[in-house]
Design a protein around this motif. Structure first.
Motif, short mmCIF file in Angstrom:
data_model
loop_
_atom_site.label_atom_id
_atom_site.label_comp_id
_atom_site.label_asym_id
_atom_site.label_seq_id
_atom_site.Cartn_x
_atom_site.Cartn_y
_atom_site.Cartn_z
N GLY A 129 -26.70 21.74 1.94
CA GLY A 129 -25.57 22.43 2.54
C GLY A 129 -24.79 23.32 1.60
N LEU A 130 -25.38 23.70 0.47
CA LEU A 130 -24.69 24.58 -0.48
C LEU A 130 -24.98 26.04 -0.17
N ASN A 131 -23.97 26.87 -0.33
CA ASN A 131 -24.12 28.30 -0.11
C ASN A 131 -24.83 28.92 -1.32
N MET A 132 -26.10 29.24 -1.15
CA MET A 132 -26.89 29.77 -2.27
C MET A 132 -26.62 31.26 -2.50
N THR A 133 -25.77 31.88 -1.70
CA THR A 133 -25.44 33.28 -1.91
C THR A 133 -24.13 33.45 -2.68
N SER A 134 -23.39 32.36 -2.86
CA SER A 134 -22.14 32.45 -3.61
C SER A 134 -22.12 31.56 -4.85
N SER A 135 -23.09 30.68 -4.98
CA SER A 135 -23.14 29.76 -6.13
C SER A 135 -23.59 30.51 -7.38
N ASP A 136 -23.07 30.09 -8.52
CA ASP A 136 -23.49 30.68 -9.80
C ASP A 136 -24.56 29.86 -10.49
N ASP A 137 -24.88 28.66 -9.95
CA ASP A 137 -25.91 27.85 -10.59
C ASP A 137 -26.98 27.34 -9.63
N PHE A 138 -27.00 27.86 -8.39
CA PHE A 138 -28.03 27.50 -7.42
C PHE A 138 -28.18 28.69 -6.46
N TYR A 139 -29.14 29.56 -6.77
CA TYR A 139 -29.31 30.77 -5.97
C TYR A 139 -30.71 31.34 -6.15
N VAL A 140 -30.99 32.40 -5.41
CA VAL A 140 -32.24 33.14 -5.57
C VAL A 140 -31.88 34.53 -6.03
N GLY A 141 -32.55 34.98 -7.09
CA GLY A 141 -32.30 36.30 -7.64
C GLY A 141 -33.49 37.21 -7.48
N CYS A 142 -33.21 38.50 -7.56
CA CYS A 142 -34.25 39.52 -7.40
C CYS A 142 -34.43 40.28 -8.71
N ILE A 143 -35.68 40.41 -9.12
CA ILE A 143 -35.99 41.20 -10.31
C ILE A 143 -36.93 42.36 -9.94
N ASN A 144 -36.89 42.75 -8.66
CA ASN A 144 -37.73 43.86 -8.16
C ASN A 144 -39.20 43.65 -8.47
N GLN A 145 -39.68 42.47 -8.15
CA GLN A 145 -41.09 42.12 -8.35
C GLN A 145 -41.69 41.73 -6.99
N THR A 146 -42.82 42.32 -6.68
CA THR A 146 -43.54 41.90 -5.47
C THR A 146 -44.88 41.35 -5.90
N LEU A 147 -45.31 40.33 -5.22
CA LEU A 147 -46.57 39.69 -5.55
C LEU A 147 -47.53 39.82 -4.38
N PRO A 148 -48.81 40.12 -4.65
CA PRO A 148 -49.78 40.08 -3.55
C PRO A 148 -49.89 38.63 -3.06
N PHE A 149 -50.16 38.48 -1.77
CA PHE A 149 -50.16 37.14 -1.20
C PHE A 149 -51.15 37.05 -0.06
N SER A 150 -51.38 35.81 0.36
CA SER A 150 -52.18 35.56 1.57
C SER A 150 -51.35 34.70 2.50
N ARG A 151 -51.66 34.81 3.79
CA ARG A 151 -51.03 33.98 4.83
C ARG A 151 -52.04 32.96 5.28
N THR A 152 -51.61 31.72 5.36
CA THR A 152 -52.51 30.64 5.76
C THR A 152 -51.77 29.71 6.73
N PRO A 153 -52.48 28.79 7.35
CA PRO A 153 -51.79 27.76 8.12
C PRO A 153 -50.92 26.91 7.20
N ARG A 154 -49.84 26.39 7.75
CA ARG A 154 -48.98 25.49 6.97
C ARG A 154 -49.74 24.19 6.69
N ILE A 155 -49.35 23.52 5.63
CA ILE A 155 -50.03 22.28 5.25
C ILE A 155 -49.05 21.12 5.28
N GLY A 156 -49.61 19.90 5.30
CA GLY A 156 -48.78 18.70 5.27
C GLY A 156 -48.11 18.39 6.60
#
Length: 171
Positions: A129-156
């Motif tokens: 329940g933490l706001n990851m868009t306002s936290s300074d120690d729990f968030y996701v950042g962008c470094i302008n990197q894109t990775l090639p990927f594949s789409r698959t069925p979910r597992i587990g």
């Protein structure tokens, strides 16, 4: 590194799951490149916790985008999700894999599995329940990197396996 805003997480869940690949998960003194995600959304997804409606456990999935949704499975593994889309529509992206970055920013240990990620980083229900868009120690950042990927069925999971809602970076 630019912190992702709530507008990023307010987008359609499948787009968020795809675009999280290559972004940097920051938790306290840990940083890691996101390499694998899975999408869970709506009332038509039998694998989603919110499939049967809002409960005390799933309330966060119905909330604002950009908040952490951490739960315990099998009584021993925590899993980190990030809520997506608009408030009132239950959706989240599970973080399934990250490649840790060392102090110099070089790739290190690959944590492949949501339980391994939470155990290594020490993410627990206390981080639910933490706001990851306002936290300074729990968030996701962008470094302008894109990775090639594949789409698959979910597992587990046992239901909803027909959906290609798992995104895996080709690293």
């Amino acid at each position: 590194m630019k912190k992702l805003k709530s507008s990023f997480f307010k987008q359609p869940t499948l787009l968020v799951a795809e675009e999280l690949l290559g972004k940097i998960l920051v938790f306290k003194n840990h940083k890691g490149t996101i390499t694998e995600t899975e999408a869970y959304m709506g009332f038509d997804d039998p694998a989603s916790h919110a499939f049967k409606g809002e409960t005390p456990r799933t309330k966060l999935m119905f909330g604002k985008p950009g908040f952490s949704y951490v739960y315990l499975i099998y009584g021993m593994y925590h899993c980190l999700n990030i809520v997506t889309e608009k408030a009132g529509f239950p959706a989240a992206v599970l973080i399934r894999g990250i490649k840790l970055l060392d102090a110099t920013g070089e790739p290190g240990l690959h944590l492949n599995g949501p339980g391994k990620i939470c155990r290594h980083l020490n993410i627990t229900k206390a981080h639910n329940g933490l706001n990851m868009t306002s936290s300074d120690d729990f968030y996701v950042g962008c470094i302008n990197q894109t990775l090639p990927f594949s789409r698959t069925p979910r597992i587990g999971i046992k239901v909803g396996t027909d959906k290609l809602w798992r995104f895996v970076a080709k690293t």
